[in-house]
Design a protein around this motif. Structure first.
Motif, mmCIF file in Angstrom:
data_model
loop_
_atom_site.group_PDB
_atom_site.id
_atom_site.type_symbol
_atom_site.label_atom_id
_atom_site.label_comp_id
_atom_site.label_asym_id
_atom_site.label_seq_id
_atom_site.Cartn_x
_atom_site.Cartn_y
_atom_site.Cartn_z
ATOM 1 N N LEU A 52 0.837 -1.206 0.000
ATOM 2 C CA LEU A 52 0.000 0.000 0.000
ATOM 3 C C LEU A 52 0.871 1.254 0.000
ATOM 4 O O LEU A 52 0.531 2.260 -0.635
ATOM 5 N N SER A 53 2.017 1.198 0.675
ATOM 6 C CA SER A 53 2.954 2.323 0.649
ATOM 7 C C SER A 53 3.463 2.564 -0.766
ATOM 8 O O SER A 53 3.616 3.714 -1.200
ATOM 9 N N ILE B 272 -1.731 3.401 10.623
ATOM 10 C CA ILE B 272 -1.390 3.031 9.253
ATOM 11 C C ILE B 272 -1.652 4.206 8.309
ATOM 12 O O ILE B 272 -0.813 4.536 7.456
ATOM 13 N N LEU B 273 -2.807 4.843 8.460
ATOM 14 C CA LEU B 273 -3.109 5.999 7.616
ATOM 15 C C LEU B 273 -2.121 7.129 7.874
ATOM 16 O O LEU B 273 -1.724 7.848 6.950
ATOM 17 N N ASP B 274 -1.693 7.266 9.121
ATOM 18 C CA ASP B 274 -0.674 8.259 9.455
ATOM 19 C C ASP B 274 0.613 7.969 8.687
ATOM 20 O O ASP B 274 1.248 8.886 8.147
ATOM 21 N N GLY B 275 1.005 6.703 8.614
ATOM 22 C CA GLY B 275 2.199 6.346 7.851
ATOM 23 C C GLY B 275 2.066 6.712 6.384
ATOM 24 O O GLY B 275 3.012 7.212 5.763
ATOM 25 N N LEU B 276 0.888 6.494 5.820
ATOM 26 C CA LEU B 276 0.657 6.858 4.418
ATOM 27 C C LEU B 276 0.698 8.369 4.225
ATOM 28 O O LEU B 276 1.210 8.865 3.209
ATOM 29 N N PHE B 277 0.157 9.115 5.183
ATOM 30 C CA PHE B 277 0.249 10.567 5.125
ATOM 31 C C PHE B 277 1.708 11.016 5.129
ATOM 32 O O PHE B 277 2.088 11.961 4.420
ATOM 33 N N GLU C 13 -2.897 12.251 -4.350
ATOM 34 C CA GLU C 13 -2.535 11.577 -3.105
ATOM 35 C C GLU C 13 -3.629 11.775 -2.060
ATOM 36 O O GLU C 13 -3.965 10.844 -1.313
ATOM 37 N N LEU C 14 -4.194 12.973 -2.011
ATOM 38 C CA LEU C 14 -5.251 13.248 -1.054
ATOM 39 C C LEU C 14 -6.478 12.386 -1.344
ATOM 40 O O LEU C 14 -7.099 11.844 -0.420
ATOM 41 N N ALA C 15 -6.811 12.236 -2.621
ATOM 42 C CA ALA C 15 -7.939 11.386 -2.988
ATOM 43 C C ALA C 15 -7.666 9.933 -2.589
ATOM 44 O O ALA C 15 -8.565 9.225 -2.104
ATOM 45 N N PHE C 16 -6.427 9.488 -2.776
ATOM 46 C CA PHE C 16 -6.006 8.141 -2.370
ATOM 47 C C PHE C 16 -6.217 7.970 -0.860
ATOM 48 O O PHE C 16 -6.807 6.987 -0.400
ATOM 49 N N LEU C 17 -5.745 8.926 -0.086
ATOM 50 C CA LEU C 17 -5.824 8.845 1.369
ATOM 51 C C LEU C 17 -7.277 8.866 1.844
ATOM 52 O O LEU C 17 -7.644 8.138 2.779
ATOM 53 N N GLU C 18 -8.097 9.694 1.208
ATOM 54 C CA GLU C 18 -9.512 9.752 1.584
ATOM 55 C C GLU C 18 -10.192 8.414 1.326
ATOM 56 O O GLU C 18 -11.015 7.946 2.126
ATOM 57 N N ARG C 19 -9.848 7.769 0.204
ATOM 58 C CA ARG C 19 -10.451 6.472 -0.117
ATOM 59 C C ARG C 19 -10.007 5.394 0.875
ATOM 60 O O ARG C 19 -10.820 4.565 1.305
ATOM 61 N N ALA D 27 -9.147 5.917 3.963
ATOM 62 C CA ALA D 27 -9.863 6.218 5.205
ATOM 63 C C ALA D 27 -11.297 5.687 5.149
ATOM 64 O O ALA D 27 -11.821 5.177 6.153
ATOM 65 N N GLU D 28 -11.928 5.788 3.978
ATOM 66 C CA GLU D 28 -13.281 5.262 3.815
ATOM 67 C C GLU D 28 -13.294 3.747 3.979
ATOM 68 O O GLU D 28 -14.175 3.189 4.645
ATOM 69 N N ILE D 29 -12.322 3.065 3.370
ATOM 70 C CA ILE D 29 -12.247 1.600 3.477
ATOM 71 C C ILE D 29 -11.985 1.187 4.924
ATOM 72 O O ILE D 29 -12.527 0.192 5.412
ATOM 73 N N PHE D 30 -11.159 1.963 5.616
ATOM 74 C CA PHE D 30 -10.870 1.690 7.028
ATOM 75 C C PHE D 30 -12.045 2.063 7.941
ATOM 76 O O PHE D 30 -12.048 1.721 9.116
ATOM 77 N N VAL D 31 -13.030 2.793 7.391
ATOM 78 C CA VAL D 31 -14.192 3.279 8.152
ATOM 79 C C VAL D 31 -13.732 4.157 9.324
ATOM 80 O O VAL D 31 -14.200 4.021 10.462
ATOM 81 N N LEU D 32 -12.780 5.042 9.033
ATOM 82 C CA LEU D 32 -12.336 6.016 10.019
ATOM 83 C C LEU D 32 -13.196 7.273 9.899
ATOM 84 O O LEU D 32 -13.654 7.619 8.814
ATOM 85 N N SER D 33 -13.379 7.966 10.987
ATOM 86 C CA SER D 33 -14.257 9.132 11.012
ATOM 87 C C SER D 33 -13.638 10.298 10.248
ATOM 88 O O SER D 33 -12.418 10.370 10.051
ATOM 89 N N ARG D 34 -14.517 11.228 9.857
ATOM 90 C CA ARG D 34 -14.033 12.433 9.193
ATOM 91 C C ARG D 34 -13.157 13.257 10.137
ATOM 92 O O ARG D 34 -12.212 13.908 9.715
ATOM 93 N N GLU D 35 -13.475 13.216 11.435
ATOM 94 C CA GLU D 35 -12.670 13.945 12.408
ATOM 95 C C GLU D 35 -11.250 13.388 12.464
ATOM 96 O O GLU D 35 -10.278 14.143 12.549
ATOM 97 N N THR D 36 -11.135 12.063 12.405
ATOM 98 C CA THR D 36 -9.811 11.434 12.414
ATOM 99 C C THR D 36 -9.031 11.833 11.174
ATOM 100 O O THR D 36 -7.849 12.183 11.256
ATOM 101 N N PHE D 37 -9.692 11.796 10.014
ATOM 102 C CA PHE D 37 -9.014 12.165 8.772
ATOM 103 C C PHE D 37 -8.577 13.626 8.817
ATOM 104 O O PHE D 37 -7.452 13.967 8.428
ATOM 105 N N ALA D 38 -9.455 14.498 9.310
ATOM 106 C CA ALA D 38 -9.117 15.925 9.386
ATOM 107 C C ALA D 38 -7.933 16.153 10.313
ATOM 108 O O ALA D 38 -7.069 16.992 10.035
ATOM 109 N N ARG D 39 -7.879 15.411 11.412
ATOM 110 C CA ARG D 39 -6.774 15.558 12.355
ATOM 111 C C ARG D 39 -5.448 15.190 11.680
ATOM 112 O O ARG D 39 -4.445 15.882 11.831
#
Length: 232
Positions: free
Chosen positions: A50-51, A118-123, A136-142, A144-156
């Motif tokens: 994934l990296s 894991i998402l932090d590592g990708l960021f 890259e941002l679109a990749f990360l958002e997708r 996050a969606e697959i991981f079912v992480l909250s929008r607040e987590t992604f924004a952080r």
């Protein structure tokens, strides 16, 4: 045989023409390793793959991004060649990045703190060359969606890696600048507790990613200290 020796041995036997390197690793260890070892081998394969796809998201893999991947995974010199081979295979195989993200989600379903790591590592990989590009941002958002992480987590995570400014200390804690002091303290304590390296170790997260947790806790502490200075 150490973990990295076992991992390297498996990767060295993956054919050049492969449809999904993660499934190849899982097939190779099925029935030949303990459940814990299979989980860690599959996780590491999925994360490296994934990296690789993250680094390729904007069409160019830079040395900054490659070096960040090396920092995320502290691989012995004797095993780096095969880890690099896995990285290169993943860049060119036909499986989409969603396959790898879904595999990691299945491995850590219900463990949102680890999925955030894991998402932090990708960021970190995305931002290694100085900016997070649109693709890259679109990749990360997708992911996050697959991981079912909250929008607040992604924004952080986004603020932590890509949007510095006067509101950033609050965003790192998942808050807005109008948050009262007691709410700031509660958020800080909760995040430090959730991401403490000891908790990640107890959940079986690979040692390389426990280092990320240590850095993240330091960021939470720095954000809290910055807010305290602003209020003084």
């Amino acid at each position: 045989m150490t973990f990295w020796q076992q991992f390297s041995y498996i990767v060295s036997r993956i054919p050049d023409a492969v449809t999904c390197v993660v499934e190849s690793v899982i097939d190779a260890v099925r029935g030949n390793a303990s459940p814990e070892a299979r989980r860690e081998l599959a996780f590491t394969a999925a994360m490296i793959a994934l990296s690789a796809k993250m680094a390729k998201a904007d069409g160019v893999v830079t040395m900054d991004e490659v070096n960040m991947v090396k920092r995320l995974f502290v691989v012995p010199d004797t095993e780096q060649r095969n880890v690099a081979r896995l990285f290169n295979l993943a860049k060119q195989d036909v499986a989409g990045f969603e396959t790898y993200a879904a595999r990691i989600k299945a491995l850590y379903d219900g463990d949102d703190a680890t999925l955030e790591d894991i998402l932090d590592g990708l960021f970190r990989i995305a931002a290694a060359d100085g900016t997070v590009h649109e693709d890259e941002l679109a990749f990360l958002e997708r992911v996050a969606e697959i991981f079912v992480l909250s929008r607040e987590t992604f924004a952080r995570l986004l603020y932590r890696h890509a949007q510095m400014g006067p509101d950033c200390p609050y965003a790192v804690l998942g808050l807005t600048p109008d948050a009262p002091p007691d709410e700031v303290k509660r958020a800080w304590r909760r995040l430090v507790s959730e991401h403490h390296p000891d908790k990640l170790h107890s959940r079986g997260l690979p040692a390389d990613f426990i280092r990320l947790a240590t850095e993240r806790v330091a960021q939470f502490n720095a954000a809290y200290a910055a807010i305290a200075r602003q209020a003084a």
